[in-house]
Scaffold this motif. Structure first.
Motif, PDB file in Angstrom:
ATOM      1  N   ASP A  73       0.876  -1.169   0.000  1.00  0.00           N
ATOM      2  CA  ASP A  73       0.000   0.000   0.000  1.00  0.00           C
ATOM      3  C   ASP A  73       0.915   1.220   0.000  1.00  0.00           C
ATOM      4  O   ASP A  73       1.405   1.632   1.051  1.00  0.00           O
ATOM      5  N   GLY A  74       1.168   1.781  -1.166  1.00  0.00           N
ATOM      6  CA  GLY A  74       2.052   2.948  -1.254  1.00  0.00           C
ATOM      7  C   GLY A  74       3.462   2.589  -0.805  1.00  0.00           C
ATOM      8  O   GLY A  74       4.095   1.684  -1.310  1.00  0.00           O
ATOM      9  N   GLU A  75       3.950   3.279   0.224  1.00  0.00           N
ATOM     10  CA  GLU A  75       5.318   3.043   0.696  1.00  0.00           C
ATOM     11  C   GLU A  75       5.407   1.769   1.525  1.00  0.00           C
ATOM     12  O   GLU A  75       6.491   1.290   1.809  1.00  0.00           O
ATOM     13  N   ARG A  76       4.285   1.248   1.986  1.00  0.00           N
ATOM     14  CA  ARG A  76       4.312   0.145   2.926  1.00  0.00           C
ATOM     15  C   ARG A  76       4.228  -1.175   2.205  1.00  0.00           C
ATOM     16  O   ARG A  76       3.529  -1.323   1.211  1.00  0.00           O
ATOM     17  N   LEU A  77       4.953  -2.163   2.746  1.00  0.00           N
ATOM     18  CA  LEU A  77       4.983  -3.486   2.127  1.00  0.00           C
ATOM     19  C   LEU A  77       5.039  -4.528   3.233  1.00  0.00           C
ATOM     20  O   LEU A  77       5.794  -4.408   4.193  1.00  0.00           O
ATOM     21  N   ARG A  78       4.211  -5.568   3.118  1.00  0.00           N
ATOM     22  CA  ARG A  78       4.260  -6.678   4.066  1.00  0.00           C
ATOM     23  C   ARG A  78       4.522  -7.932   3.261  1.00  0.00           C
ATOM     24  O   ARG A  78       3.762  -8.301   2.382  1.00  0.00           O
ATOM     25  N   LYS A  90      12.454   2.209   7.524  1.00  0.00           N
ATOM     26  CA  LYS A  90      11.854   1.761   8.791  1.00  0.00           C
ATOM     27  C   LYS A  90      11.090   0.474   8.551  1.00  0.00           C
ATOM     28  O   LYS A  90      10.361   0.353   7.562  1.00  0.00           O
ATOM     29  N   GLY A  91      11.201  -0.456   9.481  1.00  0.00           N
ATOM     30  CA  GLY A  91      10.438  -1.687   9.308  1.00  0.00           C
ATOM     31  C   GLY A  91      10.668  -2.630  10.472  1.00  0.00           C
ATOM     32  O   GLY A  91      11.406  -2.319  11.405  1.00  0.00           O
ATOM     33  N   HIS A  92      10.007  -3.764  10.442  1.00  0.00           N
ATOM     34  CA  HIS A  92      10.196  -4.759  11.491  1.00  0.00           C
ATOM     35  C   HIS A  92       9.905  -6.131  10.927  1.00  0.00           C
ATOM     36  O   HIS A  92       9.310  -6.264   9.857  1.00  0.00           O
ATOM     37  N   GLY A 133       5.274 -15.070  15.810  1.00  0.00           N
ATOM     38  CA  GLY A 133       4.352 -14.230  16.554  1.00  0.00           C
ATOM     39  C   GLY A 133       5.010 -13.050  17.260  1.00  0.00           C
ATOM     40  O   GLY A 133       4.325 -12.169  17.778  1.00  0.00           O
ATOM     41  N   THR A 134       6.362 -13.030  17.315  1.00  0.00           N
ATOM     42  CA  THR A 134       7.026 -11.965  18.061  1.00  0.00           C
ATOM     43  C   THR A 134       7.670 -10.976  17.079  1.00  0.00           C
ATOM     44  O   THR A 134       8.347 -11.389  16.136  1.00  0.00           O
ATOM     45  N   ALA A 135       7.466  -9.682  17.355  1.00  0.00           N
ATOM     46  CA  ALA A 135       8.084  -8.667  16.506  1.00  0.00           C
ATOM     47  C   ALA A 135       9.536  -8.475  16.905  1.00  0.00           C
ATOM     48  O   ALA A 135       9.898  -8.622  18.071  1.00  0.00           O
ATOM     49  N   ARG A 136      10.392  -8.177  15.962  1.00  0.00           N
ATOM     50  CA  ARG A 136      11.791  -7.897  16.254  1.00  0.00           C
ATOM     51  C   ARG A 136      12.312  -6.984  15.156  1.00  0.00           C
ATOM     52  O   ARG A 136      11.621  -6.715  14.166  1.00  0.00           O
ATOM     53  N   TRP A 154      -2.202  -5.020   9.051  1.00  0.00           N
ATOM     54  CA  TRP A 154      -1.159  -5.724   8.321  1.00  0.00           C
ATOM     55  C   TRP A 154       0.213  -5.123   8.560  1.00  0.00           C
ATOM     56  O   TRP A 154       1.220  -5.796   8.509  1.00  0.00           O
ATOM     57  N   PHE A 155       0.225  -3.819   8.764  1.00  0.00           N
ATOM     58  CA  PHE A 155       1.512  -3.151   8.854  1.00  0.00           C
ATOM     59  C   PHE A 155       1.915  -2.798  10.287  1.00  0.00           C
ATOM     60  O   PHE A 155       2.947  -2.198  10.520  1.00  0.00           O
ATOM     61  N   ARG A 156       1.077  -3.218  11.271  1.00  0.00           N
ATOM     62  CA  ARG A 156       1.389  -2.865  12.663  1.00  0.00           C
ATOM     63  C   ARG A 156       2.444  -3.806  13.185  1.00  0.00           C
ATOM     64  O   ARG A 156       2.586  -4.953  12.749  1.00  0.00           O
ATOM     65  N   ARG A 157       3.108  -3.304  14.223  1.00  0.00           N
ATOM     66  CA  ARG A 157       4.231  -4.045  14.737  1.00  0.00           C
ATOM     67  C   ARG A 157       3.828  -5.329  15.444  1.00  0.00           C
ATOM     68  O   ARG A 157       4.564  -6.284  15.504  1.00  0.00           O
TER      69      ARG A 157
END
Lengths: 596, 348, 411
Positions: free
Chosen positions: A446-451, A466-468, A473-476, A592-595
């Motif tokens: 979606d525009g600049e964001r990619l999953r 910026k990204g993660h 199940g765990t964000a890093r 989709w794009f949340r941490r």
């Protein structure tokens, strides 16, 4: 409506004469407009020459390779000039902490930059040609791409004033030609045009999809040519063949001759425009392009015994180490379909293969020859080998004889000009594909964001830099390789975009070649930055695939896409059993794009 | 939103055509014929066959074209050295190859019928038949499509070549006098639709699909020292075809002319080069004397034949029978005159 | 909205493309009666030309009208040369039509090209076009290559006439002959400026002396070829119609079909029936026709300058000048740039060649030249052009060959 008015105004009594005059006028109008783009291509200071046609307003000219001639071993490329004070000042500003003796290195690097920007790469070089246009002017033209295999070349006119543009004509669809259709050849036979207005001759299509052998050394083969009885003579080489609509449907290059020496006897051959489109990307990028081969020959004949006897195209000869043998085909097998087209004659098969560039992935259907009969139809994917005409001497792989960087950028702009349909990118794009082990790769942009979901691993790009990652199940934080992977996919994965024309990423892109994807030619755009990122787009701007160096798999990955067809090639080898999943657009879900 | 740069000169014939599907290329599918020429070609191509035979001499190719003339498998071809028993093969429109048997040739026309076995043919043959005399008329300036396999460019199921042009004129016997290589002594159709080795044996067709001519090999015109494309009018083929395809009997009367007498004695010289036809003397009580010919007159024309040498004068007269009236043209000084001369029997 | 503007913009750029008329599928069906009507209209003034005898054998060598010596002047009303009897004065007789110059009787039977270099003769019949009702006839120079002793003109429906030879334009490939007749049918000649490329051109011939002229079809391929003298057509031209009329759909004469080539006046026959044909335009040269009626022999004008082919313009950069040429005598030399000819700016070398070679010997030109070391151009002239010498006009053996085609195909 206009026709009726014309008749009334002229007050002609004879309706046949009125109709004939109207047809003449229509045709003369089309010819007048097309003539503006037909040029005379000559050597700079030697006699002889041929013709060409301008197909882009930036001055790209299509002609025959044999008009361009041989590479000039003595030809020295121009030396870079000395940089100006302003150039040096700017360079120093960009490199403030250079060592004291950096002046010399600065100079050397500036000159290297200039060479990369203005000179072609590769070992063999062609002298500039002299091109005359119907405006009466002579222009210098540099030779960009060559295709000695099927006798094509592309030049670029050097402007006499800044931003100069030239009248041009576009390539039409040569498959729409039917025997009996009226066509016109334009060019400069016998160099009669001292004012560079082209000679126009009229005739009909005498035959289509003719296969003509080459002159030897795999060169100058005409795998798909149009036979015409419009008079074509020495000097017409490289000139266009037009249909009644004024589209270029062929490039004239060859005639059959009789007893009278080299004059026309009513049999001329033009390279079909649809074949030219397969090579246009490579030619405009300034490459020495090669044709593909299966390294086998097949004959149309009767084969088999008794009730199994059938008439078709059977493999007669093949090299032991040929790509077709490696794919499992044997002597005597029947080739039934090639790229989904039913094979009805040996010449037709030779045409179908001959018009494709080397390295193209193709689909072959065949029936293996068994003891008493022929087996069921089998389908294989084969990558065409190369009918080498010397490009390997020009450099290594993709480097082989590329045009200068500035020309490659100009070529990219020229291709983009043809994209008429401009959709705004509005909604997010979802897209998924399933690998051979059943694992699913899913992408949402979606525009600049990619999953990007690769199996269990999820990589998210929130914005540039910026990204993660989400693992189990765990964000890093993203590793460096993962961040780079995301950047490369986001940069050139055109399948996530609806239309290429709104891509900011194409700014500064260079056209580096062409590629044939599922039956259609596409253009390869090298995007600025690291990673060898290329976006592939068809002539209408729709996505054809992409390639980049994957930092996670440590391999060069290619994706070939066309509608529901998908092919994945890793380091040159096909990764079988990939299937394309859904591709849809819709609203972007913030989750989709949340941490978390 | 991206605009074309200002003053773009690109000519888009039909808007949006550049966005067409490149993938449709190479389907080898064909669109429907639209123009009259395309329709004629489409309708008649299945009736043209490719003929391969024994290799002939250096100048005679081993391939030619032919035309299907009956559903029983009769094929009309030019009679040439390549057509030999047991070695002549016919390739049909679908690419199938058939062995052909030979029927007797027509010596006067220089054509021969071949026959293939219709039982071995998949589907129906599409024969052509010469139109009746009235419909077989041809006129100078009439458009023609010429179909044939020139230069052997079409193999197996590939279509033979089509060329386009007009009827250039009628080659009557006077014109054809100087043409070698033509057995047939009737009128021929001259055309500028290209004819090349392999094309002969094919056909010449009008825009409404009538078969008006049977292509000959290129003719050597000594009038102009150039090569001409010509065809036998199909109506002249009818007697031969009717005899061998329909079984009609025909009678052939071949007359041999008696020598004629004019009374003109020319200034002839034995030697390599025959001189122009100057009159040396006129015999008394002869048709020439009645006409008023005198010594030193130069004979210029007999009917439409132009007479350049004494040899030609004698050759032309052989074509006529005694009693026939010819139009003689002669030049005396700067005066050109003509008159009718009735040929007498040679006195013995 | 933007899409609409864009669409409009593209439509403007492509101009009339969008409003193009569709192709008429029955175009040739409708053209057929028009063509036949044009033939019928033109038939009366297309005549047959027949020549007998000749003082020159067919060869590559120069003859009475070649070479640097001016041709012998023709008297106004030439007395007819007494016809020679074969055994009175031994002179080389033209070869009988059965024998080609290359073939030795009994020699090898290899099939040779029919029209070989040097085989420029015409004997027997060609065609011609009536110019005036009182009997001036345009013929091709090709017909007169052998300097025939007898020229006969057969006018359809009127009979055969003896013809007197008058002047000619060797650069245009035409000559004038006069017969004693009156009220001859005369064609309408079309001015080349009104001719459009792509319009129909029908080449009519009467060489075969039948009751109808022969016709070969084609289109106008180019205007102003052979340095502005001829309209180029792709209809087949050959001795079958050399000297004949090339007409448009209305039966008006675009020009007279003749063999021509930029290299020189005896060249062009090798292009017979190749789709490269020329018809010399008549409507734009009334003054030249008058000069030809007076017996003048007109030749292409010659300055004696070769330009450097790698100079792209503007102007023509002189590479060398011929010693005997008018340019050398006017003080021009290597390194000078010719910027204008009679006030017309010269774009480049080929343009300059077009401007000068379109003139005739005896014409005057004024040049604007920037000498080699000068900053400003200066006017030089008027310079009188010479007749182009034979050495400049004869077809060179290794003429500039256009980019060669690959090897010939299988036959």
């Amino acid at each position: 409506m206009i026709f009726v008015c014309a008749v009334a105004l002229c007050g002609m009594q004879d309706p046949d004469l009125a109709a004939v005059v109207a047809s003449e006028s229509r045709r003369a109008g089309v010819i007048e407009r097309c003539s503006l783009a037909v040029c005379s291509v000559m050597a700079m200071d030697a006699p002889g020459g041929g013709s060409g046609v301008v197909f882009d307003p930036a001055g790209f000219v299509l002609t025959n390779y044999h008009v361009v001639g041989e590479a000039d071993d003595d030809y020295q490329l121009p030396q870079p000039p000395e940089p100006t004070e302003a150039d040096l000042a700017a360079f120093r500003r960009k490199n403030p902490d250079a060592a004291p003796d950096a002046e010399q290195r600065l100079l050397a690097r500036w000159k290297e930059e200039w060479r990369a920007e203005h000179l072609p790469r590769g070992k063999s070089h062609y002298r500039n040609k002299k091109v005359g246009l119907p405006d009466g002017q002579l222009y210098e033209a540099e030779v960009l791409g060559i295709d000695p295999g099927s006798d094509l070349a592309v030049l670029r006119l050097l402007p006499k004033k800044d931003g100069q543009q030239w009248p041009c004509c576009r390539l039409g669809d040569s498959d729409q030609l039917l025997v009996g259709e009226t066509v016109f050849a334009m060019g400069n036979p016998f160099l009669l045009a001292t004012d560079f207005t082209p000679t126009v001759t009229f005739g009909i299509v005498s035959g289509t999809h003719r296969y003509q052998e080459g002159a030897g050394q795999r060169m100058l083969v005409y795998p798909d040519c149009i036979q015409v009885d419009a008079p074509v003579n020495p000097g017409n080489s490289g000139g266009p063949l037009f249909n009644e609509k004024g589209e270029v449907v062929g490039i004239n290059g060859r005639i059959s001759i009789g007893d009278r020496g080299r004059v026309n006897v009513g049999v001329g051959f033009a390279i079909a425009s649809n074949q030219i489109k397969n090579f246009l990307g490579d030619l405009m990028a300034g490459r020495h392009t090669e044709h593909g081969t299966l390294d086998m020959s097949a004959w149309f004949m009767n084969s088999g015994n008794g009730p199994a006897r059938r008439r078709g195209v059977f493999v007669q000869q093949m090299f032991k180490d040929s790509v077709i043998a490696a794919a499992g085909v044997g002597l005597g097998d029947e080739i039934t379909r090639f790229n989904d087209i039913e094979v009805r004659s040996a010449n037709q098969l030779a045409t179908l293969i001959g018009v494709l560039p080397s390295g193209t992935w193709t689909t072959v259907w065949y029936r293996p020859k068994q003891e008493e009969s022929f087996g069921d139809e089998r389908r294989i994917s084969v990558k065409l080998a190369t009918l080498d005409t010397g490009s390997s001497r020009d450099g290594v792989g993709d480097d082989a004889r590329l045009a200068s960087r500035s020309n490659r950028r100009l070529a990219a702009k020229a291709v983009e000009r043809a994209w008429l349909d401009v959709d705004e990118m509005s909604a997010a794009v979802h897209w998924s594909r399933t690998g051979p082990d059943g694992s699913v790769v899913r992408a949402i942009r979606d525009g600049e964001r990619l999953r990007l979901e690769i199996g269990e691993l999820v990589l998210v790009r929130e914005a540039a830099g910026k990204g993660h990652a989400i693992e189990r199940g765990t964000a890093r934080e993203l590793t460096a390789a993962e961040a780079e992977r995301l950047r490369r996919e986001w940069t050139c994965n055109t399948m996530l975009w609806q239309r290429a024309t709104s891509l900011p990423g194409l700014e500064g892109a260079e056209l580096v070649g062409g590629v044939h994807v599922f039956g259609a030619p596409a253009f390869r755009f090298l995007l600025p930055g690291d990673g060898e990122c290329e976006a592939w787009l068809f002539a209408d701007g729709s996505p054809a695939g992409f390639t980049f160096r994957d930092p996670l798999r440590r391999a060069k990955v290619e994706w070939h896409v066309r509608e529901q067809n998908l092919r994945v090639v890793v380091d040159g080898k096909l990764e079988p059993a990939w299937s394309s999943g859904n591709r849809s657009t819709g609203q972007a879900d913030e989750a989709w794009f949340r941490r978390t | 939103m991206r605009l074309l740069p200002p003053a773009a000169w690109c000519l888009a014939g039909v808007l949006g055509a550049q966005t067409q599907d490149f993938g449709k290329a190479y389907s080898f599918a064909e669109r429907e014929p639209r123009t009259r020429v395309e329709q004629v070609v489409d309708k008649l191509l299945p009736s043209i066959v490719k003929i391969h035979g024994a290799s002939g001499l250096a100048t005679i190719s081993a391939y030619a074209s032919g035309i299907i003339v009956s559903k029983q498998g009769h094929i009309l071809a030019l009679d040439q050295i390549m057509i030999q028993k047991d070695r002549t093969r016919v390739v049909l429109y679908d690419g199938s190859v058939h062995q052909a048997t030979l029927l007797p040739e027509d010596l006067r026309l220089g054509v021969r019928l071949l026959k293939i076995d219709p039982a071995l043919v998949q589907g129906e043959l599409q024969p052509l038949w010469p139109p009746a005399a009235a419909e077989a008329q041809f006129r100078t300036g009439q458009f023609v499509v010429s179909l044939g396999n020139c230069f052997r460019l079409a193999e197996f199921s590939e279509k033979v070549s089509a060329t386009f042009g007009v009827v250039v004129g009628r080659a009557n016997t006077a014109l054809r006098y100087r043409m070698a290589d033509v057995k047939y002594d009737g009128d021929l159709i001259l055309t500028d639709a290209c004819n090349n080795p392999g094309h002969f044996g094919g056909g010449l067709f009008t825009l409404d699909g009538r078969w008006i001519g049977f292509n000959l090999r290129l003719l050597d015109s000594k009038e102009t020292n150039t090569m001409l494309s010509a065809a036998i009018p199909t109506r002249d083929l009818l007697p031969y075809l009717e005899e061998h395809v329909l079984g009609k009997a025909r009678s052939e009367a071949v007359a041999k002319n008696e020598p004629v007498f004019t009374g003109i004695v020319l200034f002839d010289k034995a030697g390599l080069q025959s001189p122009p036809a100057y009159v040396e003397r006129v015999m008394p009580d002869s048709p020439a004397q009645a006409l008023g010919l005198r010594p030193d007159d130069l004979i210029v024309h007999i009917d439409d034949y132009s007479i350049r040498t004494c040899l030609e004068f004698r050759e032309i007269l052989k074509k006529f029978a005694p009693g026939r009236t010819i139009k003689l043209t002669w030049k005396r000084g700067t005066q050109v005159s003509y008159g009718d001369l009735t040929l007498a029997k040679e006195p013995r | 909205m933007t899409k609409l503007c864009f669409l409009l913009f593209v439509m403007l750029c492509t101009g009339t493309a969008v409003t193009q008329r569709p192709v008429d599928p029955d175009e040739f069906v409708r053209l057929e009666p028009v063509l036949q009507a044009a033939i019928a209209k033109a038939a009366p003034f297309v005549v047959t030309i027949e020549t007998f005898g000749g003082t020159r054998g067919a060869s590559d060598k120069e003859g009475a009208f070649d070479g640097d010596a001016p041709p012998p002047p023709k008297p106004q009303k030439a007395k007819p040369a007494p016809d020679q009897k074969p055994d009175e004065q031994p002179k080389p007789t033209p070869m009988p039509p059965d024998q080609k110059p290359e073939e030795k009787p009994g020699g090898d039977k290899k099939k040779l090209p029919l029209v070989a270099p040097g085989f420029q003769q015409a004997q027997g019949k060609t065609s011609g076009v009536v110019l005036t009702p009182d009997g001036w006839i345009i013929v091709s120079r090709f017909a007169l290559n052998l300097d025939p002793t007898t020229i006969l003109v057969t006018v359809p429906g009127r009979g055969t006439f003896h013809a007197e030879r008058a002047g000619e334009d060797t650069s245009r490939g035409i000559a004038l002959v006069k017969i004693d007749a009156s009220s001859l049918p005369v064609p309408e000649f079309v001015h080349p400026d009104t001719v459009r490329i792509g319009q129909w051109a029908f080449a009519l011939g009467r060489t075969f002396a039948t009751d109808e002229p022969t016709v070969h079809i084609g289109i106008v391929s180019a205007r102003r070829r052979i340095f502005g003298r001829a309209v180029q057509i792709d209809a087949y031209t050959s001795p079958a119609n050399y000297g004949g009329a090339v007409v448009d759909v209305r039966g008006r004469v675009l020009g007279v079909a003749v063999p021509l080539s930029p290299s020189g006046r005896n060249a062009g026959v090798e292009w017979y029936d190749s789709g490269i044909g020329f018809c010399t335009t008549i409507a734009d040269i009334p003054d030249l026709l008058d000069r030809m009626k007076q017996g003048q022999v007109l030749q292409r004008g010659w300055l004696g300058v070769k330009f450097q082919s790698s100079h792209l313009g503007p102007g023509a950069l002189i590479d060398e000048t011929s010693e005997n040429g008018a340019a050398a005598k006017a003080g021009l030399g290597k390194g000078d740039v010719i910027l204008a000819v009679d006030g017309v700016d010269v774009a480049n070398g080929p343009h300059f060649q077009m401007l000068v070679s379109s003139r005739l010997g005896g014409d005057k030109v004024t040049l604007s030249v920037r000498k080699k070391d000068a900053a400003v151009p200066a006017n030089i002239g008027p310079i009188v052009l010479l007749d182009a010498p034979w050495s400049e006009q004869k077809q060179s053996k290794d003429a500039e060959l256009p980019a060669s085609f690959p090897l010939p195909e299988k036959k």
